[in-house]
Design an enzyme around this catalytic site. Sequence first.
Site, PDB file in Angstrom:
ATOM      1  NE  ARG A   1       3.065  26.660   4.583  1.00 12.29           N
ATOM      2  CZ  ARG A   1       4.358  26.004   4.311  1.00 12.29           C
ATOM      3  NH1 ARG A   1       5.196  25.963   5.186  1.00 12.29           N
ATOM      4  NH2 ARG A   1       4.352  25.638   2.982  1.00 12.29           N
TER       5      ARG A   1
ATOM      6  N   GLY B   1       5.332  22.477   4.855  1.00  3.49           N
ATOM      7  CA  GLY B   1       4.971  21.813   3.547  1.00  3.49           C
ATOM      8  C   GLY B   1       5.452  20.553   3.546  1.00  3.49           C
TER       9      GLY B   1
ATOM     10  CB  THR C   1      11.390  21.345   2.978  1.00  2.71           C
ATOM     11  OG1 THR C   1      11.096  22.313   2.035  1.00  2.71           O
ATOM     12  CG2 THR C   1      12.795  21.399   3.299  1.00  2.71           C
TER      13      THR C   1
ATOM     14  NE  ARG D   1      10.737  28.571   2.384  1.00  2.00           N
ATOM     15  CZ  ARG D   1      10.702  28.150   3.657  1.00  2.00           C
ATOM     16  NH1 ARG D   1      10.047  28.659   4.564  1.00  2.00           N
ATOM     17  NH2 ARG D   1      11.593  27.231   3.948  1.00  2.00           N
TER      18      ARG D   1
ATOM     19  CG  ASP E   1      11.232  24.905  -0.562  1.00  2.00           C
ATOM     20  OD1 ASP E   1      10.572  24.643  -1.541  1.00  2.00           O
ATOM     21  OD2 ASP E   1      10.516  25.565   0.521  1.00  2.00           O
TER      22      ASP E   1
ATOM     23  CG  ASP F   1      14.498  26.177   2.392  1.00  2.00           C
ATOM     24  OD1 ASP F   1      14.359  24.820   2.546  1.00  2.00           O
ATOM     25  OD2 ASP F   1      13.779  26.994   2.593  1.00  2.00           O
TER      26      ASP F   1
ATOM     27  CG  ASP G   1      13.033  27.947   7.377  1.00  2.00           C
ATOM     28  OD1 ASP G   1      12.004  27.465   6.927  1.00  2.00           O
ATOM     29  OD2 ASP G   1      13.588  29.178   7.630  1.00  2.00           O
TER      30      ASP G   1
END
Length: 332
Positions: free
Chosen positions: A73, A12, A127, A173, A129, A131, A104
């Site tokens: 992706r 992303g 990202t 996500r 996110d 995360d 990741d």
Amino acid sequence: MTKKIAILTSGGDAPGMNACIRAIVLVCERSGFDVFGYKRGYNGLLKQEYTKLCAAKVHNLAQRGGTILHSARCLEFKEDVSGQQAADNLQALGIDTLFVIGGDGSFRGAQHLGRFWDGQIIGLPGTIDNDIAGTDATIGYFTAIETAVESVDKVRDTADAFERIFLVEVMGRHAGFLGLNGALASAADYVILPELFENEDSTLGDILDQLGERREQRGDVSYIIILAENVWPAGIADLAEKIEARTKTEVRPVILGHVQRGGSPVSQDRLLALKLGAYAATLVGKPVTGVMIGEQNGQAVAVPLSSTWATNKPLDTLSVETMRLLMNNRYA
Ligand code: F6P
């Protein structure tokens, strides 16, 4: 011999990826290295599709969203044959160092590549996110919060006008950083996060209790609930219907979606991208590989790629505490 550097952006896209590319290119060029950019993430690496990068190509870039290298992706990159193909292509182009800017999934790809290629691999966390363990924040996260907040501010105007309940779904996500900090900064009334979600019944019961109390105190008022994506099993429309049925009040669901991935990066993302990119570029040729460069407490750090996904990054404690103090949630 002049070193050859390659950069790719993968997964992303995130606002600030361009600023990171710019920093790497400028530092590498100053060191006399040749810099290449692979197109469309690992797909370009597999097809040997690249472009030469130089200072002129990254002029006026720090403020642009998206990524000039494009992203994608690449599910086939999990396979050994892809790892070998990528290694052969890097070898053929004579690349010494590959920078992977992504999340990741992109780092797992980089780790996989390391089984087939003995060049230097350095990851940079990009990202929305947030995360990724090993860095306080990821490139793109701050802009995504800003976008979510601006959107919720607008939703609030119409919610107030109609005294309606709004459910606003944010990305992330499987992580709640965007939801939590977006909800706090937009002064939402309730937030549903993957890290704290127990089950549908208890969450719905809590929302109805909180809403009931609010309406007893203040009469019919608007009410804004932030829902992190992928948390409510049957989706946002299902939750909207359930709340509407139980409250007999109109509920409108809004999915912010990919809007959160776009836009000019805010200064925090630009700074993070520039700092991490520039620092990472100083590591070219040094005995460090298979790492991600992150920022922890104002310092650049290099952490093994595998550690970035091995542990779930916990939500920021102070934000969770603030949510408990200021918002309606009864998350214990
Ligand atoms: O990882 C970034 C992200 O935007 C997530 O928040 C979201 O779940 C996902 O990517 C969406 O992916 P895609 O653009 O492939 O639909």
